[in-house]
Enzyme design. Structure first.
Site, PDB file in Angstrom:
ATOM      1  N   TYR A 147      11.047  -6.126  48.058  1.00 16.80           N
ATOM      2  CA  TYR A 147      12.431  -5.651  48.093  1.00 16.80           C
ATOM      3  C   TYR A 147      12.941  -5.599  49.541  1.00 16.80           C
ATOM      4  O   TYR A 147      13.970  -6.201  49.868  1.00 16.80           O
ATOM      5  CB  TYR A 147      12.502  -4.266  47.444  1.00 16.80           C
ATOM      6  CG  TYR A 147      13.901  -3.718  47.306  1.00 16.80           C
ATOM      7  CD1 TYR A 147      14.777  -4.232  46.359  1.00 16.80           C
ATOM      8  CD2 TYR A 147      14.346  -2.676  48.114  1.00 16.80           C
ATOM      9  CE1 TYR A 147      16.071  -3.726  46.221  1.00 16.80           C
ATOM     10  CE2 TYR A 147      15.634  -2.162  47.984  1.00 16.80           C
ATOM     11  CZ  TYR A 147      16.485  -2.687  47.039  1.00 16.80           C
ATOM     12  OH  TYR A 147      17.753  -2.191  46.910  1.00 16.80           O
ATOM     13  N   GLY A 150      12.711  -9.027  51.175  1.00 16.95           N
ATOM     14  CA  GLY A 150      13.659  -9.885  50.448  1.00 16.95           C
ATOM     15  C   GLY A 150      15.081  -9.613  50.920  1.00 16.95           C
ATOM     16  O   GLY A 150      15.849 -10.535  51.224  1.00 16.95           O
ATOM     17  N   GLY A 209       6.785  16.729  48.987  1.00 17.45           N
ATOM     18  CA  GLY A 209       8.239  16.799  48.794  1.00 17.45           C
ATOM     19  C   GLY A 209       8.992  17.001  50.094  1.00 17.45           C
ATOM     20  O   GLY A 209      10.200  17.241  50.092  1.00 17.45           O
TER      21      GLY A 209
END
Ligand code: UDP
Length: 334
Positions: A147, A150, A209
């Protein structure tokens, strides 16, 4: 209708694409929506099919497309890590072959073409917030590279088509967008947390987190794309389109639990490899050049997102799901 109003949207049946098609129709454009429905959904465009200025075409842009249009928005690409991991080779192909095909089309018909690029081009950024001048920190052989690389190669192609062929290009780098029409089960954090909270399931926070993201409500993201496309030709970008309100993923989980009134708890899961630790756009350029900045505060956007999923989940409990769940999507093209 003006002749300059024929607009092609690749990925037009996706989350952002379908919102963009609606906005273009509202501006009186003639919209050609192209999608191979790998992650896009016919449900997203169902409301537009009866509009005589809207046309849907099933097509995979890794193959050439011959149509006459004036503007092209190139959004086709799976955007959720869960989706692009399903077929990484095709993910690179849609960005590289797909961009070459769409740029070739733009060159032939002298259309303006906008690339929906991504904050992912900055990778696990060591500069914070990220300005457009930052070259990025991407692992070229990692699992997110299909991704990120690309999209980076697509940007290269866009600028080379401009330098070599004079194509009128625009490159927007989109930071995490969210809102109605995200897909249940697409693995992206906003849809995942909202659905988990509404179902009373534990929210799956990756790692501790402490990683951050900056979430931009879909209407604001689309405004940014429209403004960039309508800017003069010399405004090419790349230009960041995102919200500057940064939040940790743990804070987001707690906010969604509070806003849904859910009794869900939180479980911590493994942090995916190469996941950026901090992400926030510097949008000085968008503000100065486009006069654009997001107007939807995070809580207002989350509220609308919660209502959307609440409605969707209640409907799903009485009727079959609106779209196949991810586990059923195994082949590409479908
Ligand atoms: N994330 C999470 N729980 C989930 C899905 C995602 O904690 O169920 C985290 C993920 O590790 C990342 C952030 O949320 O740090 C944003 O993930 P997403 O896949 O939405 O987009 P990204 O910005 O990573 O492409």
């Amino acid at each position: 209708m003006s002749r300059r109003n024929r607009v092609l949207v690749t990925g037009g049946a996706g989350f952002l694409g379908s919102h963009l098609c609606e906005r273009l129709l509202a501006q009186n454009c003639q919209v050609l929506c192209v999608d191979n429905y790998f992650t896009g959904s016919r449900d997203n465009i169902a409301g537009m099919l009866s509009n005589p200025r809207f046309e849907a075409l099933r097509h995979d842009i890794t193959f050439p497309l011959y149509v006459e249009v004036d503007q092209i928005y190139n959004l086709a690409c799976p955007a959720s890590p869960m989706h692009y991991h399903l077929d990484p080779v095709q993910t690179t192909k849609v960005n590289v072959h797909g961009s070459i095909n769409m740029l070739g089309l733009a060159k032939r018909v002298r259309a303006s073409i906008l690339q929906a690029s991504t904050s992912e081009v900055y990778g696990d950024a060591v500069e914070h917030p990220q300005t457009e001048d930052y070259w990025g920190n991407v692992n070229a052989i990692g699992t997110r590279a299909c991704y990120a690389e690309g999209k980076r190669c697509a940007e290269t192609l866009f600028f080379d088509y401009r330098r070599q062929h004079g194509v009128a290009i625009k490159v927007a780098r989109l930071f995490n967008a969210y809102g109605p029409r995200m897909f249940v089960g697409d693995g992206r954090v906003m849809s995942t947390f909202v659905v988990q909270a509404l179902r009373g399931e534990p929210l799956t926070v990756c790692g501790d987190g402490g990683q951050t993201r900056s979430f931009c409500y879909v209407d604001d993201t689309i405004d940014g794309l429209l403004k960039l496309m309508s800017a003069p030709n010399e405004i090419t970008g790349p230009i960041n389109v995102g919200n500057t309100q940064e939040i940790t993923i743990l804070e987001l989980a707690n906010l969604i639990i509070r806003m849904t009134g859910s009794k869900s708890g939180i479980v911590h899961t493994k942090l995916p490899p190469d996941s950026p630790s901090r992400r926030r756009p510097d949008i000085t350029k968008a503000e100065a050049i486009l006069g654009w900045s997001p107007t939807t505060p995070l809580e207002a956007g989350i509220e609308k997102t919660i209502s959307y999923f609440d409605h969707l989940l209640s409907a799903e409990s009485s009727t079959p799901p609106l779209r196949p769940v991810l586990a059923e999507v195994r082949t590409w093209p479908p």
